[in-house]
Structure formats: structure tokens, C-alpha cells
Design a protein around this motif. Structure first.
Motif, PDB file in Angstrom:
ATOM      1  N   ILE A   1       4.946   8.966  25.505  1.00 19.57           N
ATOM      2  CA  ILE A   1       5.452   7.617  25.106  1.00 19.57           C
ATOM      3  C   ILE A   1       4.466   6.497  26.148  1.00 19.57           C
ATOM      4  N   GLU A   2       4.760   6.452  27.013  1.00 19.08           N
ATOM      5  CA  GLU A   2       4.372   5.337  28.376  1.00 19.08           C
ATOM      6  C   GLU A   2       3.263   5.474  28.282  1.00 19.08           C
ATOM      7  N   ALA A   3       2.684   7.067  28.053  1.00 28.05           N
ATOM      8  CA  ALA A   3       0.706   6.339  28.486  1.00 28.05           C
ATOM      9  C   ALA A   3       0.271   7.179  27.541  1.00 28.05           C
ATOM     10  N   SER A   4       0.766   7.299  26.416  1.00 26.12           N
ATOM     11  CA  SER A   4       0.529   8.374  25.095  1.00 26.12           C
ATOM     12  C   SER A   4      -0.141   9.683  25.742  1.00 26.12           C
ATOM     13  N   ASP A   5       0.346  10.529  26.608  1.00 28.21           N
ATOM     14  CA  ASP A   5      -0.275  11.528  27.327  1.00 28.21           C
ATOM     15  C   ASP A   5      -0.525  12.972  25.741  1.00 28.21           C
ATOM     16  N   ASN A   6      -1.789  13.504  25.743  1.00 24.46           N
ATOM     17  CA  ASN A   6      -1.489  14.363  24.559  1.00 24.46           C
ATOM     18  C   ASN A   6      -0.448  16.025  25.242  1.00 24.46           C
ATOM     19  N   ALA A   7      -1.369  16.288  26.307  1.00 15.76           N
ATOM     20  CA  ALA A   7      -0.389  17.662  26.674  1.00 15.76           C
ATOM     21  C   ALA A   7       0.954  17.653  27.054  1.00 15.76           C
ATOM     22  N   SER A   8       1.509  16.489  26.963  1.00 14.98           N
ATOM     23  CA  SER A   8       2.754  15.928  26.608  1.00 14.98           C
ATOM     24  C   SER A   8       3.457  16.798  25.224  1.00 14.98           C
ATOM     25  N   ALA A   9       2.390  15.474  24.858  1.00 12.55           N
ATOM     26  CA  ALA A   9       2.705  15.903  22.872  1.00 12.55           C
ATOM     27  C   ALA A   9       3.147  17.672  22.251  1.00 12.55           C
ATOM     28  N   THR A  10       1.526  17.771  22.441  1.00 16.55           N
ATOM     29  CA  THR A  10       1.548  19.382  22.741  1.00 16.55           C
ATOM     30  C   THR A  10       2.809  20.127  23.138  1.00 16.55           C
ATOM     31  N   ALA A  11       3.445  20.116  23.978  1.00 22.12           N
ATOM     32  CA  ALA A  11       4.915  20.573  25.239  1.00 22.12           C
ATOM     33  C   ALA A  11       5.839  20.591  24.540  1.00 22.12           C
ATOM     34  N   LEU A  12       5.708  18.778  23.561  1.00 26.41           N
ATOM     35  CA  LEU A  12       7.390  18.804  22.635  1.00 26.41           C
ATOM     36  C   LEU A  12       6.948  19.472  21.056  1.00 26.41           C
ATOM     37  N   TRP A  13       6.126  19.438  20.673  1.00 27.50           N
ATOM     38  CA  TRP A  13       5.741  19.815  19.329  1.00 27.50           C
ATOM     39  C   TRP A  13       5.754  21.049  19.458  1.00 27.50           C
ATOM     40  N   ASP A  14       5.798  21.834  20.495  1.00 31.02           N
ATOM     41  CA  ASP A  14       5.910  23.334  20.330  1.00 31.02           C
ATOM     42  C   ASP A  14       7.704  23.581  20.874  1.00 31.02           C
TER      43      ASP A  14
ATOM     44  N   GLY B   1       0.892  -0.927  -0.010  1.00 35.39           N
ATOM     45  CA  GLY B   1       0.294  -0.204   0.409  1.00 35.39           C
ATOM     46  C   GLY B   1       1.089   1.172   0.216  1.00 35.39           C
ATOM     47  N   GLU B   2       0.543   2.032  -0.462  1.00 34.28           N
ATOM     48  CA  GLU B   2       0.642   3.384  -1.074  1.00 34.28           C
ATOM     49  C   GLU B   2       0.491   5.002  -0.302  1.00 34.28           C
ATOM     50  N   ALA B   3      -1.028   4.492   0.220  1.00 34.10           N
ATOM     51  CA  ALA B   3      -1.766   5.609   0.238  1.00 34.10           C
ATOM     52  C   ALA B   3      -1.031   5.847   1.827  1.00 34.10           C
ATOM     53  N   ASP B   4      -1.450   7.170   1.730  1.00 34.20           N
ATOM     54  CA  ASP B   4      -0.753   8.257   3.512  1.00 34.20           C
ATOM     55  C   ASP B   4      -2.384   8.135   4.301  1.00 34.20           C
ATOM     56  N   PHE B   5      -2.076   8.353   5.429  1.00 33.53           N
ATOM     57  CA  PHE B   5      -2.624   8.267   6.654  1.00 33.53           C
ATOM     58  C   PHE B   5      -2.208   9.074   7.808  1.00 33.53           C
ATOM     59  N   ALA B   6      -3.214   9.648   8.351  1.00 31.44           N
ATOM     60  CA  ALA B   6      -3.230  10.230   9.387  1.00 31.44           C
ATOM     61  C   ALA B   6      -2.573   9.611  10.607  1.00 31.44           C
ATOM     62  N   THR B   7      -1.522  10.147  11.315  1.00 31.39           N
ATOM     63  CA  THR B   7      -0.973   9.435  12.242  1.00 31.39           C
ATOM     64  C   THR B   7      -1.806   8.947  13.701  1.00 31.39           C
ATOM     65  N   ALA B   8      -2.796  10.205  13.680  1.00 32.35           N
ATOM     66  CA  ALA B   8      -2.978  10.296  15.011  1.00 32.35           C
ATOM     67  C   ALA B   8      -1.652   9.481  16.156  1.00 32.35           C
ATOM     68  N   SER B   9      -1.333   9.037  17.404  1.00 30.67           N
ATOM     69  CA  SER B   9      -0.783   9.289  18.325  1.00 30.67           C
ATOM     70  C   SER B   9       0.809   8.290  17.986  1.00 30.67           C
ATOM     71  N   ILE B  10       0.870   7.914  16.862  1.00 33.83           N
ATOM     72  CA  ILE B  10       2.228   7.070  16.883  1.00 33.83           C
ATOM     73  C   ILE B  10       3.002   8.613  15.915  1.00 33.83           C
ATOM     74  N   VAL B  11       2.072   9.845  15.924  1.00 29.88           N
ATOM     75  CA  VAL B  11       3.379  10.658  15.510  1.00 29.88           C
ATOM     76  C   VAL B  11       4.860  11.216  16.803  1.00 29.88           C
ATOM     77  N   LYS B  12       3.938  10.611  17.955  1.00 29.95           N
ATOM     78  CA  LYS B  12       4.696  10.812  18.773  1.00 29.95           C
ATOM     79  C   LYS B  12       6.146  10.550  18.996  1.00 29.95           C
ATOM     80  N   VAL B  13       6.484   9.378  18.447  1.00 35.20           N
ATOM     81  CA  VAL B  13       7.350   8.996  18.520  1.00 35.20           C
ATOM     82  C   VAL B  13       8.478   9.771  17.741  1.00 35.20           C
ATOM     83  N   ASP B  14       8.088  10.561  16.273  1.00 38.22           N
ATOM     84  CA  ASP B  14       8.279  11.293  15.315  1.00 38.22           C
ATOM     85  C   ASP B  14       8.823  12.467  15.864  1.00 38.22           C
ATOM     86  N   VAL B  15       7.862  12.779  17.138  1.00 38.58           N
ATOM     87  CA  VAL B  15       8.076  13.823  17.513  1.00 38.58           C
ATOM     88  C   VAL B  15       9.956  13.459  17.950  1.00 38.58           C
ATOM     89  N   LEU B  16       9.165  12.796  19.191  1.00 39.22           N
ATOM     90  CA  LEU B  16      10.540  12.687  20.735  1.00 39.22           C
ATOM     91  C   LEU B  16      11.758  12.738  19.318  1.00 39.22           C
TER      92      LEU B  16
END
Length: 318
Positions: free
Chosen positions: A157-170, A116-131
Motif C-alpha cells: 500500500i505505502e510503496a505500491s510494491d508489486n512483488a508484495s501484492a503478488t505474495a498477498l494475491w496468492d 459513468g457505468e463502464a468498467d476499467f482495469a484497476t492497475a494498483s488500486i486493486v491492492k486495497v481490495d487485496v488487503l
């Protein structure tokens, strides 16, 4: 006198012809095939129908002894893992309106395949990319992660916490920072989510395999310490999040990150899973499975786990 010379001449001619009786005819005998598909052969020299070694022929003796011949190995055709993956994925039950893609890399052989070559929304797997992007930035700046960054990383990563992801995204410079890091990682089909919506980053299974190689491979922009840190967190996700590619581990160990997201526009689910599995026989695989369009999260998880098992089976099949 003439008769004596003639007799000696005939004897000399007979002596000169004698080596011709020992001319070797080579018979090739297949003696075995290695596990890697290489065929080895033995050669036997024949003297008047008797099998002799080349050394025996040269010395004039003729014991029936086989010896290894110096020959080029014959390599069997490589297994087409892409074809096997396609066949395996077609056997996966796909709910109406859903889509799935998978990619696998055998870390031992280096063989890989993508379905498959299609792209998908990542949802929380992007958190590995962010780290990974955060660690790359810290390396560029010649520093370690701060205590706050480490605390965010653990929860992200361990709890998939969204607020922490936003902080590191910034911290990585938001979408531009992620795109810049991914360009360096070699992820050519991933685009960061706009307007702070990091979960709507778009990616492909192939690109997620590239990201996993940055974490679990040795040819990486990340230092050994950075890679070990990401692996440690992915091996320690909360117990209720240890589904997905882990279904293909067959009792082995897993380091993973999952993502799940109901789309507000359709009510349908995005469910993804990426990671490294180590099977019971010790073989390690990097696996990425992306899906969309299932009616519930549970159905998405079932689809991802079935796809992960099918994908790995394309590499365990002989």
C-alpha cells in the motif's frame, strides 16, 4: 313581567352571540427557512382585525401577541447530486480517445452520485481490495495477520510494491479468493484478473465506492481494527504517490491509493485514484476516479485530478 322576561331573553341571546365575535381567523406567516430546507410557519388569530394569541382568545383578553402554531414542516426538494455531477464532469477536458468515470459519497449526509457505468482495469488500486480480502479471511479464521503478511501489506500500500501484492494475491486464493470476498462486500461489477494478472482486474467507479465504504464506513464486514489498519496505510503512502483524489481535498487530509499502468497492446495509460478526502471545512468524502486512454501517465494524472475536483464540486455546490 313579560317585558322583563323579554329583556332578559334578549340579554341572554346577546351573551350567547358574544363568543362569535372572538372567532379566530388564522393567517399563516412564513417566518424562516432552516439550512436543511425546512420552512417553519407562525399562525396569528384575528379578533375583529386585531392579532391575538389563541390563549388570549380563550381567556377573553386581547393583547396583540404572536405564538408558534403547531404545523407540519414543509421540506424543500432534495438537491439532485447525480445531475450536478454529470454537469461538472462534462466540464472536464477529456483527451481524444480517453475515458473517465467518477463516484462520490458524502460521509456526513450519506448522499452519493456516480458518473459513468463502464468498467476499467484497476492497475494498483486493486491492492486495497487485496488487503481487504486478506483481512476478511483472517477474521474468518479467527486470527491476526502474520508478521510476513503485515510486512507485505505495508510495502504493497505505502510503496505500491508489486512483488508484495503478488505474495498477498496468492495468500487470499488468487482470483477466486478476490472474487469471493468481493461478492461478500457487495461489489457486483468487479472481476479478478486471470492468470495472476491482478492489475487487470476489471471494476467500476461505483464498485470502488462500495469497497471504500467497507474501509471507511461503519456498516462493514471488516472489524474496526481491520478498517483502522487499512486507513492507516492509505494515509501513509509515499510522498511521490500523493496525487489523484487528493487534489480535491483543498488543504484537508487524504487517505488514498493510486494505480497507473501502460497497456502493452496500445501504449496508452490506465490511471486511477481512490480514497477518502477530508476538506478544510471538515466534510469527508469517499472518491473514486477511473480513467483510460491517455497518451502519458502525466496526462492521466491531470485528468484524474481534474475529474476528482469536479466530482466533489457537485457536493459542495448549493
Amino acid at each position: 313581567m313579560e317585558s322583563s322576561r323579554s329583556g332578559r331573553s334578549r340579554r341572554r341571546r346577546r351573551v350567547r352571540r358574544r363568543p362569535l365575535l372572538y372567532a379566530a381567523l388564522v393567517a399563516v406567516v412564513i417566518s424562516g427557512v432552516t439550512a436543511g430546507g425546512t420552512v417553519y410557519v407562525k399562525a396569528r388569530a384575528h379578533d375583529g382585525g386585531r392579532a391575538v394569541s389563541s390563549a388570549a382568545s380563550a381567556s377573553g383578553s386581547s393583547p396583540a401577541v404572536e405564538e408558534e402554531a403547531s404545523v407540519e414542516p414543509v421540506t424543500q426538494p432534495a438537491v439532485d447530486r447525480t445531475a450536478l455531477l454529470g454537469k461538472a464532469m462534462k466540464a472536464v477536458s477529456l483527451p481524444s480517445g480517453a475515458a473517465v468515470s467518477a463516484a462520490v459519497l458524502d460521509l456526513d449526509s450519506g448522499q452519493s452520485a456516480v458518473y459513468g457505468e463502464a468498467d476499467f482495469a484497476t492497475a494498483s488500486i486493486v491492492k486495497v481490495d487485496v488487503l481487504a480480502a486478506l483481512l476478511l479471511r483472517a477474521q474468518d479464521e479467527g486470527r491476526h495477520l502474520t508478521a510476513a503478511e503485515k510486512a507485505y501489506a505495508v510495502k504493497m500500500i505505502e510503496a505500491s510494491d508489486n512483488a508484495s501484492a503478488t505474495a498477498l494475491w496468492d495468500a487470499i486464493g488468487k482470483a477466486d479468493g478476490l472474487d469471493a470476498a468481493n461478492k461478500r462486500f457487495g461489489m457486483t461489477d468487479t472481476s479478478a484478473g486471470a492468470d495472476g494478472l491482478w492489475g487487470l482486474t476489471r471494476t467500476t467507479a461505483k464498485d470502488q465506492l462500495t469497497l471504500l465504504q467497507q474501509v471507511f464506513g461503519t456498516d462493514s464486514l471488516l472489524s474496526s481494527a481491520s478498517r483502522a489498519y487499512v486507513r492507516e496505510l492509505m494515509e501513509s503512502v509515499n510522498a511521490d504517490q500523493r496525487w489523484g483524489v487528493s487534489a480535491a481535498a483543498e488543504g484537508g487530509t487524504t487517505a488514498l491509493k493510486n494505480g497507473w499502468l501502460p497497456r502493452s497492446t496500445t501504449g496508452l495509460w490506465v490511471v486511477n485514484s481512490i480514497g477518502r478526502i477530508r476538506a478544510a471545512d471538515g466534510t469527508s468524502y469517499l472518491v473514486a476516479v477511473l480513467s483510460s486512454g491517455t497518451a502519458t501517465q502525466a496526462k492521466g494524472i491531470s485528468l484524474v485530478e481534474s475529474a476528482a475536483g469536479a466530482a466533489v464540486s457537485a457536493f459542495t455546490a448549493k
